[in-house]
Design a protein around this motif. Structure first.
Motif, mmCIF file in Angstrom:
data_model
loop_
_atom_site.group_PDB
_atom_site.id
_atom_site.type_symbol
_atom_site.label_atom_id
_atom_site.label_comp_id
_atom_site.label_asym_id
_atom_site.label_seq_id
_atom_site.Cartn_x
_atom_site.Cartn_y
_atom_site.Cartn_z
ATOM 1 N N ALA A 152 0.824 -1.213 0.000
ATOM 2 C CA ALA A 152 0.000 0.000 0.000
ATOM 3 C C ALA A 152 0.856 1.262 0.000
ATOM 4 C CB ALA A 152 -0.917 -0.006 1.218
ATOM 5 N N THR A 153 0.263 2.322 -0.528
ATOM 6 C CA THR A 153 0.943 3.614 -0.501
ATOM 7 C C THR A 153 0.311 4.556 0.522
ATOM 8 O OG1 THR A 153 -0.452 4.422 -2.299
ATOM 9 C CG2 THR A 153 1.683 3.486 -2.904
ATOM 10 N N LYS A 154 -0.977 4.318 0.852
ATOM 11 C CA LYS A 154 -1.661 5.201 1.793
ATOM 12 C C LYS A 154 -2.687 4.421 2.599
ATOM 13 C CE LYS A 154 -3.992 9.649 1.934
ATOM 14 N NZ LYS A 154 -4.551 10.755 1.165
ATOM 15 N N VAL A 155 -2.662 4.615 3.927
ATOM 16 C CA VAL A 155 -3.631 3.978 4.823
ATOM 17 C C VAL A 155 -4.140 5.038 5.796
ATOM 18 C CG1 VAL A 155 -4.000 2.211 6.593
ATOM 19 C CG2 VAL A 155 -2.497 1.724 4.655
ATOM 20 N N ALA A 156 -5.454 5.050 6.006
ATOM 21 C CA ALA A 156 -6.066 5.962 6.971
ATOM 22 C C ALA A 156 -7.095 5.186 7.783
ATOM 23 C CB ALA A 156 -6.728 7.144 6.274
ATOM 24 N N VAL A 157 -7.386 5.672 8.974
ATOM 25 C CA VAL A 157 -8.448 5.078 9.787
ATOM 26 C C VAL A 157 -9.551 6.131 9.920
ATOM 27 C CG1 VAL A 157 -7.332 5.710 11.974
ATOM 28 C CG2 VAL A 157 -9.021 3.904 11.949
ATOM 29 N N VAL A 158 -10.775 5.725 9.564
ATOM 30 C CA VAL A 158 -11.913 6.640 9.615
ATOM 31 C C VAL A 158 -13.043 5.991 10.396
ATOM 32 C CG1 VAL A 158 -11.331 7.802 7.445
ATOM 33 C CG2 VAL A 158 -12.831 5.815 7.398
ATOM 34 N N GLU A 174 -17.743 3.014 15.532
ATOM 35 C CA GLU A 174 -17.643 2.218 14.318
ATOM 36 C C GLU A 174 -16.499 2.801 13.503
ATOM 37 O OE1 GLU A 174 -21.196 1.471 12.027
ATOM 38 O OE2 GLU A 174 -22.432 1.634 13.823
ATOM 39 N N PHE A 175 -15.723 1.932 12.841
ATOM 40 C CA PHE A 175 -14.601 2.430 12.039
ATOM 41 C C PHE A 175 -14.194 1.427 10.977
ATOM 42 C CE2 PHE A 175 -12.467 -0.307 14.976
ATOM 43 C CZ PHE A 175 -11.291 -0.701 14.364
ATOM 44 N N LYS A 176 -13.393 1.908 10.028
ATOM 45 C CA LYS A 176 -12.774 1.072 8.994
ATOM 46 C C LYS A 176 -11.448 1.709 8.612
ATOM 47 C CE LYS A 176 -16.636 -1.192 6.780
ATOM 48 N NZ LYS A 176 -17.065 -1.867 5.601
ATOM 49 N N TYR A 177 -10.624 0.924 7.957
ATOM 50 C CA TYR A 177 -9.398 1.452 7.361
ATOM 51 C C TYR A 177 -9.683 1.751 5.896
ATOM 52 C CZ TYR A 177 -7.122 -0.600 11.437
ATOM 53 O OH TYR A 177 -6.762 -0.935 12.716
ATOM 54 N N ILE A 178 -9.005 2.759 5.363
ATOM 55 C CA ILE A 178 -9.008 2.992 3.923
ATOM 56 C C ILE A 178 -7.592 2.694 3.460
ATOM 57 C CG2 ILE A 178 -9.376 4.605 2.026
ATOM 58 C CD1 ILE A 178 -11.208 6.219 3.850
ATOM 59 N N ILE A 179 -7.457 1.612 2.722
ATOM 60 C CA ILE A 179 -6.147 1.191 2.211
ATOM 61 C C ILE A 179 -6.156 1.407 0.706
ATOM 62 C CG2 ILE A 179 -4.505 -0.710 1.990
ATOM 63 C CD1 ILE A 179 -5.756 -1.927 4.526
ATOM 64 N N ASP A 180 -5.403 2.395 0.265
ATOM 65 C CA ASP A 180 -5.350 2.774 -1.157
ATOM 66 C C ASP A 180 -6.751 2.892 -1.761
ATOM 67 O OD1 ASP A 180 -2.606 2.989 -1.142
ATOM 68 O OD2 ASP A 180 -2.260 1.003 -2.000
ATOM 69 N N GLY A 181 -7.650 3.553 -1.042
ATOM 70 C CA GLY A 181 -8.995 3.817 -1.542
ATOM 71 C C GLY A 181 -10.027 2.751 -1.263
ATOM 72 N N ASN A 182 -9.623 1.604 -0.714
ATOM 73 C CA ASN A 182 -10.550 0.507 -0.411
ATOM 74 C C ASN A 182 -10.842 0.441 1.074
ATOM 75 O OD1 ASN A 182 -10.623 -0.547 -3.141
ATOM 76 N ND2 ASN A 182 -8.529 -1.223 -2.777
ATOM 77 N N TYR A 183 -12.131 0.342 1.437
ATOM 78 C CA TYR A 183 -12.519 0.220 2.841
ATOM 79 C C TYR A 183 -12.298 -1.211 3.313
ATOM 80 C CZ TYR A 183 -14.612 4.844 2.756
ATOM 81 O OH TYR A 183 -14.793 6.202 2.670
ATOM 82 N N VAL A 184 -11.607 -1.347 4.465
ATOM 83 C CA VAL A 184 -11.265 -2.662 5.006
ATOM 84 C C VAL A 184 -11.566 -2.669 6.503
ATOM 85 C CG1 VAL A 184 -9.381 -4.304 5.378
ATOM 86 C CG2 VAL A 184 -9.420 -2.913 3.305
ATOM 87 N N ASN A 185 -12.185 -3.755 6.988
ATOM 88 C CA ASN A 185 -12.457 -3.893 8.423
ATOM 89 C C ASN A 185 -11.221 -4.394 9.168
ATOM 90 O OD1 ASN A 185 -15.036 -3.035 9.208
ATOM 91 N ND2 ASN A 185 -15.986 -4.884 8.405
ATOM 92 N N GLU A 186 -11.131 -4.026 10.425
ATOM 93 C CA GLU A 186 -10.088 -4.523 11.328
ATOM 94 C C GLU A 186 -10.429 -5.960 11.697
ATOM 95 O OE1 GLU A 186 -7.319 -5.550 13.494
ATOM 96 O OE2 GLU A 186 -7.090 -3.407 13.161
ATOM 97 N N THR A 187 -9.486 -6.873 11.497
ATOM 98 C CA THR A 187 -9.742 -8.282 11.802
ATOM 99 C C THR A 187 -9.798 -8.554 13.301
ATOM 100 O OG1 THR A 187 -7.381 -8.753 11.633
ATOM 101 C CG2 THR A 187 -8.700 -9.091 9.649
ATOM 102 N N GLU A 188 -9.190 -7.690 14.112
ATOM 103 C CA GLU A 188 -9.184 -7.879 15.562
ATOM 104 C C GLU A 188 -10.087 -6.878 16.283
ATOM 105 O OE1 GLU A 188 -5.220 -8.134 17.135
ATOM 106 O OE2 GLU A 188 -4.539 -9.347 15.451
ATOM 107 N N ALA A 189 -11.146 -6.454 15.622
ATOM 108 C CA ALA A 189 -12.088 -5.507 16.237
ATOM 109 C C ALA A 189 -12.765 -6.147 17.442
ATOM 110 C CB ALA A 189 -13.139 -5.090 15.215
ATOM 111 N N ASP A 190 -13.257 -5.301 18.336
ATOM 112 C CA ASP A 190 -13.975 -5.807 19.513
ATOM 113 C C ASP A 190 -15.248 -6.530 19.096
ATOM 114 O OD1 ASP A 190 -12.078 -4.801 21.349
ATOM 115 O OD2 ASP A 190 -13.015 -2.823 21.275
ATOM 116 N N ARG A 191 -15.864 -6.032 18.041
ATOM 117 C CA ARG A 191 -17.059 -6.671 17.478
ATOM 118 C C ARG A 191 -17.349 -6.001 16.137
ATOM 119 N NH1 ARG A 191 -21.536 -3.223 18.907
ATOM 120 N NH2 ARG A 191 -20.863 -1.700 20.445
#
Length: 99
Positions: free
Chosen positions: A25-31, A66-83
Motif C-alpha cells: 500500500a501507498t496510503k492507509v487511513a483510519v476513519v 464504528e470504524f474502517k481502514y481505507i487502504i489505497d482507496g478501499n474500505y477494510v475492516n479490522e480483523t481484531e475488532a472488539d465486534r
C-alpha cells in the motif's frame, strides 16, 4: 492488523494505536464515528520501514466507535475488532472499537 489500547490515568481518554500490515500500500487511513468518516492528515497512518502503517489517537473512554481502514482507496475492516455492527448506510458491517 492490530489495535492496542492504553487507558490514561490523568485523562478520561484511551490512547488507541492502530497497526496495519500493508507492504504494497501507498496510503492507509483510519476513519470512523470519531472523525466523521473523513480521511485527512490526522487520520492517516505513518508507513514504517517494515512495511506496516501505524498511528495513534486519543479517544473518550466508555464509548463505542464504528470504524474502517481505507487502504489505497478501499474500505477494510479490522480483523481484531472488539465486534462488528451492521450499518445500513454502508450496506455492510463496520468494525467496532469499545473503550
Amino acid at each position: 492488523m492490530a489495535i492496542s489500547k492504553q487507558y490514561l490515568k490523568t485523562k478520561p481518554v484511551c490512547k488507541v494505536t492502530f497497526t496495519v500490515p500493508a507492504e504494497e500500500a501507498t496510503k492507509v487511513a483510519v476513519v470512523g464515528d470519531f472523525n466523521n468518516w473523513k480521511a485527512n492528515k490526522a487520520s492517516s497512518l505513518k508507513k514504517l520501514k517494515n512495511g506496516s502503517f501505524k498511528g495513534a489517537m486519543e479517544l473518550p473512554k466508555e464509548t463505542s466507535f464504528e470504524f474502517k481502514y481505507i487502504i489505497d482507496g478501499n474500505y477494510v475492516n479490522e480483523t481484531e475488532a472488539d465486534r462488528y455492527q451492521w450499518n445500513d448506510f454502508a450496506g455492510g458491517e463496520n468494525a467496532v472499537l469499545d473503550l
